[in-house]
Design an enzyme around this catalytic site. Structure first.
Site, PDB file in Angstrom:
ATOM      1  N   HIS A 128      -8.245  54.181  30.312  1.00 25.15           N
ATOM      2  CA  HIS A 128      -7.472  52.797  30.540  1.00 25.15           C
ATOM      3  C   HIS A 128      -7.067  52.799  31.838  1.00 25.15           C
ATOM      4  O   HIS A 128      -7.004  51.851  32.577  1.00 25.15           O
ATOM      5  CB  HIS A 128      -6.857  52.445  29.369  1.00 25.15           C
ATOM      6  CG  HIS A 128      -7.365  52.097  28.217  1.00 25.15           C
ATOM      7  ND1 HIS A 128      -8.152  53.027  27.412  1.00 25.15           N
ATOM      8  CD2 HIS A 128      -7.376  50.746  27.683  1.00 25.15           C
ATOM      9  CE1 HIS A 128      -8.483  52.136  26.292  1.00 25.15           C
ATOM     10  NE2 HIS A 128      -8.138  51.026  26.404  1.00 25.15           N
ATOM     11  N   HIS A 148      -1.383  57.796  23.994  1.00 23.75           N
ATOM     12  CA  HIS A 148      -1.358  58.689  25.174  1.00 23.75           C
ATOM     13  C   HIS A 148       0.083  59.219  25.592  1.00 23.75           C
ATOM     14  O   HIS A 148       1.069  58.453  25.318  1.00 23.75           O
ATOM     15  CB  HIS A 148      -1.791  57.888  26.372  1.00 23.75           C
ATOM     16  CG  HIS A 148      -3.252  57.772  26.328  1.00 23.75           C
ATOM     17  ND1 HIS A 148      -3.964  59.054  26.786  1.00 23.75           N
ATOM     18  CD2 HIS A 148      -4.369  56.834  26.644  1.00 23.75           C
ATOM     19  CE1 HIS A 148      -5.399  58.781  26.860  1.00 23.75           C
ATOM     20  NE2 HIS A 148      -5.535  57.392  26.658  1.00 23.75           N
TER      21      HIS A 148
END
Length: 214
Positions: free
Chosen positions: A130, A179
């Site tokens: 991302h 993450h």
């Protein structure tokens, strides 16, 4: 002024390379980052009722979100601006950047945080796709938008909105517990290097086409 801008670009690319290499080596060596714990703790103060907002933001860096935005951007570039080189450049840069991200993930093989994932994930952790692909895509869009502007204030506005969007997308990956912060930082570093390489190639071909028309 242009030479000064190029000078700062080279500095930022070098800094991004240092950050990307440093984090990659430490992650591959399974070393622990103090910044992961500190930033993760900081994000725990974000209220849970904001999770739907961050889920929406995180979609803008996902394949589906980027695909929808890309469709709009390509229609604008191809049908309205007739900017075929720009359309090809942003499509290739984003697609190839995504493949490079997959290769880096497989090479470094960092597992996701051992927390409850608040968003769906199906790949390894470092670097954040991302962050890397999102920066490549949205930064390139901003560059193409700014390219046709003369107002310095308008350019600053585009840059500010783009940076804010990317920071929120990056933060969403940590807030949603999919993450580590260093995944996002590393993703931004790799993404910046990739998009600047892409812009360099795009500019080369653009100048070549313009010279051929003269």
């Amino acid at each position: 002024m242009k030479n000064k801008g190029n000078y700062f670009t080279y500095i930022f690319v070098c800094l991004a390379a240092i950050i990307a290499i440093y984090i990659s080596i430490k992650v591959a060596a399974k070393e622990i980052f103090w910044i992961d714990a500190k930033l993760a703790d900081l994000f725990t103060y974000v209220p849970d009722n904001l999770n739907p907002f961050f889920l929406l933001l995180t979609e803008l860096g996902d394949k589906k979100g980027i695909g929808i935005v890309a469709l709009v951007v390509l229609v604008w570039l191809l049908l309205i601006k007739r900017h075929f080189l720009g359309a090809a450049a942003i499509a290739l840069s984003t697609a190839l950047g995504n493949e490079v991200n997959k290769l880096l993930k497989d090479l470094i093989a960092r597992q996701r945080p051992e927390l409850e994932h608040l968003a769906q994930v199906d790949s390894l952790s470092f670097p954040s796709g991302h962050a890397m692909v999102g920066l490549t895509f949205y930064f390139f869009i901003a560059y193409l938008v700014i390219e046709g502007m003369e107002s310095a204030a308008a350019k600053r506005m585009v840059v500010t909105v783009t940076v804010l969007l990317l920071l929120l997308i990056g933060a969403s990956r940590v807030i949603l517990q999919v993450h580590y912060p260093t995944d996002v930082i590393g993703g931004f570093a790799f993404g910046y290097i990739w998009v600047m390489m892409s812009i360099f190639i795009y500019t080369f071909f653009k100048n070549k086409l313009e010279n051929n028309r003269k």
